[in-house]
Design a protein around this motif. Structure first.
Motif, mmCIF file in Angstrom:
data_model
loop_
_atom_site.group_PDB
_atom_site.id
_atom_site.type_symbol
_atom_site.label_atom_id
_atom_site.label_comp_id
_atom_site.label_asym_id
_atom_site.label_seq_id
_atom_site.Cartn_x
_atom_site.Cartn_y
_atom_site.Cartn_z
ATOM 1 N N ASN A 139 0.865 -1.176 0.000
ATOM 2 C CA ASN A 139 0.000 0.000 0.000
ATOM 3 C C ASN A 139 0.899 1.222 0.000
ATOM 4 O OD1 ASN A 139 0.552 1.062 2.599
ATOM 5 N ND2 ASN A 139 -1.011 -0.183 3.551
ATOM 6 N N GLU A 140 0.331 2.365 -0.155
ATOM 7 C CA GLU A 140 1.131 3.573 -0.371
ATOM 8 C C GLU A 140 1.988 3.992 0.804
ATOM 9 O OE1 GLU A 140 -1.345 6.721 -1.720
ATOM 10 O OE2 GLU A 140 -2.237 5.488 -3.284
ATOM 11 N N THR A 141 1.690 3.501 1.989
ATOM 12 C CA THR A 141 2.374 4.047 3.161
ATOM 13 C C THR A 141 3.133 3.024 3.998
ATOM 14 O OG1 THR A 141 0.393 3.813 4.501
ATOM 15 C CG2 THR A 141 0.695 5.917 3.362
ATOM 16 N N MET A 142 3.360 1.820 3.525
ATOM 17 C CA MET A 142 4.087 0.829 4.325
ATOM 18 C C MET A 142 5.362 0.394 3.610
ATOM 19 S SD MET A 142 2.885 -2.779 5.842
ATOM 20 C CE MET A 142 4.127 -3.961 6.248
ATOM 21 N N TYR A 143 6.468 0.523 4.348
ATOM 22 C CA TYR A 143 7.766 0.119 3.838
ATOM 23 C C TYR A 143 8.467 -0.729 4.895
ATOM 24 C CZ TYR A 143 7.037 3.725 0.336
ATOM 25 O OH TYR A 143 6.524 4.471 -0.686
ATOM 26 N N SER A 144 9.188 -1.745 4.468
ATOM 27 C CA SER A 144 9.959 -2.605 5.376
ATOM 28 C C SER A 144 11.435 -2.406 5.081
ATOM 29 C CB SER A 144 9.586 -4.072 5.159
ATOM 30 O OG SER A 144 8.235 -4.278 5.480
ATOM 31 N N TYR A 145 12.230 -2.278 6.157
ATOM 32 C CA TYR A 145 13.661 -2.017 6.018
ATOM 33 C C TYR A 145 14.462 -3.012 6.845
ATOM 34 C CZ TYR A 145 12.142 2.506 4.245
ATOM 35 O OH TYR A 145 11.545 3.492 3.512
ATOM 36 N N PHE A 157 12.691 -3.145 10.611
ATOM 37 C CA PHE A 157 11.552 -2.360 11.075
ATOM 38 C C PHE A 157 10.669 -2.021 9.888
ATOM 39 C CE2 PHE A 157 15.123 0.374 10.163
ATOM 40 C CZ PHE A 157 14.594 1.462 9.469
ATOM 41 N N ASP A 158 9.423 -1.708 10.194
ATOM 42 C CA ASP A 158 8.462 -1.256 9.195
ATOM 43 C C ASP A 158 8.104 0.184 9.501
ATOM 44 O OD1 ASP A 158 8.294 -3.817 8.011
ATOM 45 O OD2 ASP A 158 6.752 -4.424 9.441
ATOM 46 N N ARG A 159 7.807 0.935 8.454
ATOM 47 C CA ARG A 159 7.314 2.303 8.612
ATOM 48 C C ARG A 159 5.910 2.370 8.024
ATOM 49 N NH1 ARG A 159 12.691 5.540 6.882
ATOM 50 N NH2 ARG A 159 13.704 5.504 8.916
ATOM 51 N N TYR A 160 5.020 3.036 8.760
ATOM 52 C CA TYR A 160 3.611 3.112 8.387
ATOM 53 C C TYR A 160 3.137 4.548 8.335
ATOM 54 C CZ TYR A 160 3.831 -1.585 10.450
ATOM 55 O OH TYR A 160 4.191 -2.865 10.779
ATOM 56 N N GLY A 161 2.077 4.777 7.577
ATOM 57 C CA GLY A 161 1.370 6.042 7.596
ATOM 58 C C GLY A 161 2.110 7.171 6.910
ATOM 59 N N TYR A 162 1.448 8.307 6.860
ATOM 60 C CA TYR A 162 2.052 9.443 6.168
ATOM 61 C C TYR A 162 3.272 9.990 6.909
ATOM 62 C CZ TYR A 162 -0.162 12.829 9.306
ATOM 63 O OH TYR A 162 -0.526 13.565 10.403
ATOM 64 N N LYS A 163 3.356 9.766 8.228
ATOM 65 C CA LYS A 163 4.533 10.213 8.983
ATOM 66 C C LYS A 163 5.636 9.158 9.017
ATOM 67 C CE LYS A 163 2.542 13.618 12.077
ATOM 68 N NZ LYS A 163 2.460 14.052 13.483
ATOM 69 N N GLN A 164 5.351 7.976 8.458
ATOM 70 C CA GLN A 164 6.317 6.889 8.392
ATOM 71 C C GLN A 164 6.864 6.511 9.772
ATOM 72 O OE1 GLN A 164 7.447 5.105 5.145
ATOM 73 N NE2 GLN A 164 5.318 5.624 5.406
ATOM 74 N N PHE A 165 5.945 6.202 10.697
ATOM 75 C CA PHE A 165 6.298 5.795 12.048
ATOM 76 C C PHE A 165 6.624 4.312 12.112
ATOM 77 C CE2 PHE A 165 3.702 9.473 13.716
ATOM 78 C CZ PHE A 165 4.814 10.175 14.127
ATOM 79 N N THR A 166 7.397 3.963 13.103
ATOM 80 C CA THR A 166 7.738 2.579 13.407
ATOM 81 C C THR A 166 7.180 2.256 14.780
ATOM 82 O OG1 THR A 166 9.763 2.679 12.103
ATOM 83 C CG2 THR A 166 9.686 1.023 13.835
#
Length: 186
Positions: A139-145, A157-166
């Motif tokens: 989806n547009e707002t989830m990234y895994s690093y 860690f994963d980052r979520y949402g428009y603020k890219q929180f973990t």
């Protein structure tokens, strides 16, 4: 007393002091052994756990020492947990516990926070920061690093949402993060 005698005495005392000091001082690179250690060893490092959760062969202990919470003052409910399999520590997770909703910024976990977490757990600064993988989550707002921190330890860690929180970041063993850091191997 002659100058030669004074020089020999000074040299002998200096060499003796250096030898004694080298026996009493631990090498700076040693740090704390955490991964593959028992819960009893971990308790000596971080104190008694606050909760215990069993899931099959895995047992997870959660720790929340005051010294740890001072690392992340913007996240006062944070703690960390260590997952054990066969009585050996396999991974360490930093848990932000929803504090990030009140955090005014973005990217609450990055190189600076990962370094603080690594330093608290192992007792020294991570030798490297090298990206191992970055994946778009669908989806547009989830990234895994996944990043290599060195000495056999990686963080994911994963980052979520428009603020890219973990919400949770994990430290674990990865052979690609062993020196000499040949990060191209799979």
């Amino acid at each position: 007393m002659k100058f030669c005698d004074l020089y020999q005495a000074f040299t002998g005392l200096t060499v003796g002091f250096l030898l004694v000091n080298s026996f009493l001082t631990l090498p700076a690179w040693a740090g704390r052994y955490v991964l593959n250690q028992t819960p009893e060893t971990i308790e000596r490092y971080f104190g008694r756990y606050t909760s215990k959760k069993t899931n099959g062969e895995q047992v997870t202990y959660t720790y929340a020492p005051k010294s740890f919470r001072r690392l992340f003052p913007q996240f006062p409910k944070s703690n960390f947990s260590i997952a054990f399999t066969n009585n050996q520590a396999k991974s360490i997770s930093l848990n932000f516990n929803g504090d990030f909703f009140a955090y005014p910024g973005s990217y609450n976990y990055d190189k600076a926070e990962a370094s603080k977490f690594y330093n608290y757990i192992f007792g020294y600064q991570p030798p490297i920061w090298k990206e191992l993988s970055a994946k778009f989550g669908g989806n547009e707002t989830m990234y895994s690093y996944e990043y290599c921190l060195g000495d056999g330890v990686a963080t994911s860690f994963d980052r979520y949402g428009y603020k890219q929180f973990t919400d949770t970041a994990t430290l674990f063993y990865n052979n690609r993060c062993e020196p000499p850091y040949n990060l191209n191997q799979n």
